[in-house]
Design a protein around this motif. Structure first.
Motif, mmCIF file in Angstrom:
data_model
loop_
_atom_site.group_PDB
_atom_site.id
_atom_site.type_symbol
_atom_site.label_atom_id
_atom_site.label_comp_id
_atom_site.label_asym_id
_atom_site.label_seq_id
_atom_site.Cartn_x
_atom_site.Cartn_y
_atom_site.Cartn_z
ATOM 1 N N ALA A 79 3.511 9.060 -30.937
ATOM 2 C CA ALA A 79 2.964 10.366 -30.593
ATOM 3 C C ALA A 79 1.612 10.684 -31.231
ATOM 4 O O ALA A 79 1.375 11.796 -31.644
ATOM 5 C CB ALA A 79 3.973 11.448 -30.942
ATOM 6 N N ALA A 80 0.718 9.726 -31.317
ATOM 7 C CA ALA A 80 -0.636 10.020 -31.792
ATOM 8 C C ALA A 80 -1.450 10.563 -30.615
ATOM 9 O O ALA A 80 -1.342 10.053 -29.500
ATOM 10 C CB ALA A 80 -1.279 8.759 -32.347
ATOM 11 N N ASP A 81 -2.266 11.598 -30.835
ATOM 12 C CA ASP A 81 -3.057 12.262 -29.778
ATOM 13 C C ASP A 81 -2.148 12.561 -28.590
ATOM 14 O O ASP A 81 -2.315 12.046 -27.493
ATOM 15 C CB ASP A 81 -4.248 11.408 -29.367
ATOM 16 N N PHE A 82 -1.175 13.412 -28.812
ATOM 17 C CA PHE A 82 -0.043 13.557 -27.920
ATOM 18 C C PHE A 82 0.268 15.022 -27.643
ATOM 19 O O PHE A 82 0.153 15.870 -28.517
ATOM 20 C CB PHE A 82 1.166 12.894 -28.602
ATOM 21 N N SER A 83 0.713 15.315 -26.411
ATOM 22 C CA SER A 83 1.253 16.629 -26.068
ATOM 23 C C SER A 83 2.344 16.419 -25.025
ATOM 24 O O SER A 83 2.319 15.448 -24.280
ATOM 25 C CB SER A 83 0.165 17.558 -25.536
ATOM 26 N N TYR A 84 3.310 17.333 -25.001
ATOM 27 C CA TYR A 84 4.368 17.218 -23.999
ATOM 28 C C TYR A 84 4.791 18.586 -23.504
ATOM 29 O O TYR A 84 4.608 19.597 -24.164
ATOM 30 C CB TYR A 84 5.549 16.399 -24.518
ATOM 31 N N PHE A 85 5.331 18.579 -22.281
ATOM 32 C CA PHE A 85 5.701 19.794 -21.564
ATOM 33 C C PHE A 85 7.117 19.604 -21.039
ATOM 34 O O PHE A 85 7.446 18.553 -20.507
ATOM 35 C CB PHE A 85 4.741 20.042 -20.397
ATOM 36 N N PHE A 93 4.266 14.271 -20.281
ATOM 37 C CA PHE A 93 3.610 14.070 -21.567
ATOM 38 C C PHE A 93 2.306 13.319 -21.392
ATOM 39 O O PHE A 93 2.116 12.583 -20.427
ATOM 40 C CB PHE A 93 4.527 13.377 -22.575
ATOM 41 N N LYS A 94 1.407 13.595 -22.322
ATOM 42 C CA LYS A 94 0.086 12.986 -22.304
ATOM 43 C C LYS A 94 -0.163 12.262 -23.616
ATOM 44 O O LYS A 94 0.142 12.781 -24.676
ATOM 45 C CB LYS A 94 -0.996 14.060 -22.138
ATOM 46 N N VAL A 95 -0.732 11.072 -23.507
ATOM 47 C CA VAL A 95 -1.215 10.327 -24.656
ATOM 48 C C VAL A 95 -2.705 10.146 -24.410
ATOM 49 O O VAL A 95 -3.097 9.417 -23.504
ATOM 50 C CB VAL A 95 -0.514 8.965 -24.794
ATOM 51 N N GLY A 96 -3.521 10.845 -25.189
ATOM 52 C CA GLY A 96 -4.951 10.878 -24.898
ATOM 53 C C GLY A 96 -5.143 11.553 -23.555
ATOM 54 O O GLY A 96 -4.728 12.682 -23.339
ATOM 55 N N SER A 97 -5.731 10.831 -22.602
ATOM 56 C CA SER A 97 -5.928 11.396 -21.268
ATOM 57 C C SER A 97 -4.974 10.794 -20.236
ATOM 58 O O SER A 97 -5.101 11.068 -19.048
ATOM 59 C CB SER A 97 -7.375 11.173 -20.822
ATOM 60 N N VAL A 98 -4.020 9.976 -20.668
ATOM 61 C CA VAL A 98 -3.060 9.351 -19.748
ATOM 62 C C VAL A 98 -1.856 10.276 -19.574
ATOM 63 O O VAL A 98 -1.234 10.690 -20.553
ATOM 64 C CB VAL A 98 -2.607 7.969 -20.259
ATOM 65 N N LEU A 99 -1.525 10.583 -18.331
ATOM 66 C CA LEU A 99 -0.440 11.505 -18.000
ATOM 67 C C LEU A 99 0.773 10.734 -17.487
ATOM 68 O O LEU A 99 0.663 9.896 -16.593
ATOM 69 C CB LEU A 99 -0.904 12.496 -16.935
ATOM 70 N N TYR A 100 1.943 11.040 -18.072
ATOM 71 C CA TYR A 100 3.213 10.430 -17.680
ATOM 72 C C TYR A 100 4.183 11.522 -17.265
ATOM 73 O O TYR A 100 4.077 12.667 -17.698
ATOM 74 C CB TYR A 100 3.852 9.672 -18.849
ATOM 75 N N ILE A 101 5.177 11.120 -16.468
ATOM 76 C CA ILE A 101 6.270 12.013 -16.109
ATOM 77 C C ILE A 101 7.584 11.263 -16.335
ATOM 78 O O ILE A 101 7.679 10.070 -16.059
ATOM 79 C CB ILE A 101 6.162 12.503 -14.639
ATOM 80 N N PHE A 102 8.574 11.949 -16.892
ATOM 81 C CA PHE A 102 9.922 11.412 -17.038
ATOM 82 C C PHE A 102 10.814 12.269 -16.164
ATOM 83 O O PHE A 102 10.983 13.459 -16.401
ATOM 84 C CB PHE A 102 10.373 11.469 -18.503
ATOM 85 N N ASP A 103 11.358 11.647 -15.126
ATOM 86 C CA ASP A 103 12.154 12.377 -14.156
ATOM 87 C C ASP A 103 13.360 11.528 -13.777
ATOM 88 O O ASP A 103 13.209 10.371 -13.391
ATOM 89 C CB ASP A 103 11.295 12.679 -12.925
ATOM 90 N N ASP A 104 14.536 12.074 -13.930
ATOM 91 C CA ASP A 104 15.782 11.416 -13.543
ATOM 92 C C ASP A 104 15.935 10.036 -14.183
ATOM 93 O O ASP A 104 16.342 9.075 -13.540
ATOM 94 C CB ASP A 104 15.864 11.319 -12.016
ATOM 95 N N GLY A 105 15.558 9.930 -15.463
ATOM 96 C CA GLY A 105 15.744 8.690 -16.201
ATOM 97 C C GLY A 105 14.633 7.669 -16.064
ATOM 98 O O GLY A 105 14.718 6.588 -16.623
ATOM 99 N N ASN A 106 13.594 7.984 -15.303
ATOM 100 C CA ASN A 106 12.500 7.041 -15.080
ATOM 101 C C ASN A 106 11.169 7.620 -15.548
ATOM 102 O O ASN A 106 10.881 8.795 -15.323
ATOM 103 C CB ASN A 106 12.383 6.696 -13.592
ATOM 104 N N ARG A 107 10.355 6.747 -16.157
ATOM 105 C CA ARG A 107 9.011 7.141 -16.577
ATOM 106 C C ARG A 107 7.993 6.568 -15.605
ATOM 107 O O ARG A 107 8.062 5.406 -15.230
ATOM 108 C CB ARG A 107 8.725 6.624 -17.984
ATOM 109 N N LYS A 108 7.038 7.420 -15.191
ATOM 110 C CA LYS A 108 5.969 6.999 -14.280
ATOM 111 C C LYS A 108 4.625 7.423 -14.866
ATOM 112 O O LYS A 108 4.506 8.502 -15.436
ATOM 113 C CB LYS A 108 6.128 7.663 -12.912
#
Length: 169
Positions: A79-85, A93-108
């Protein structure tokens, strides 16, 4: 009296409780209450945690981001340079400027150059700075709302499965 009892019984049978909750106990350990069972998620105090109707997202004592979902813990990233919603249904969640989504057990991975995120309920709007697209994520799929923008939207607001934005025009 009997009519009041029947009405209250009928009403109580139609109620649906939240299946998961999280708290820190008197020692600072992160606990989850999941479908009537208590489960200890961490043995050291977490740096932060949030929970929705289906999962618990947290940053552990070593700054690792994890998501507890359906009885299982999914380690995500440091979680360095990190935010989550967190919403009842999504974890973004974001790491730097990379945006991820965790939905129904899967990360994209949704965007590698992201600057704006708005999330609420089951919907997330985000702006991709690499191609100037305003996109939406909903029920496992993404769609472009507006493309070839000259600049970022002035504002994006989300509500219960609703998105509104003001573009530069």
């Amino acid at each position: 009296m009997i009519l009041t009892f029947i009405i209250s019984l009928n009403y109580s049978l139609s109620l649906h409780a939240q299946n998961i909750s999280a708290y820190t106990d008197y020692r600072g350990y992160l606990q989850a209450f999941d479908n009537g069972m208590f489960k200890q998620l961490e043995y050291l105090p977490p740096k932060s945690y949030k929970f929705g109707a289906s999962s618990v997202a947290y940053i552990d004592n070593r700054s690792d981001f994890k998501i507890y979902y359906k009885g299982q813990t999914y380690p995500q990233i440091n979680a360095a340079d990190f935010s989550y919603f967190m919403t009842d249904y999504l974890v973004a969640f974001k790491v730097g400027s990379v945006l991820y989504i965790f939905d129904d057990g899967n990360r994209k991975t949704l965007s590698y150059y992201n600057s704006i995120v708005a999330v609420n309920d089951s919907v997330m709007a985000y702006f991709d700075d690499s191609n100037y697209n305003l996109s939406v994520y909903y029920r496992g799929k993404t769609a472009v709302l507006e493309s070839s923008l000259l600049d970022k939207p002035k504002s994006i607001k989300t509500g219960a499965n609703t998105i509104a934005w003001v573009n530069q025009s």
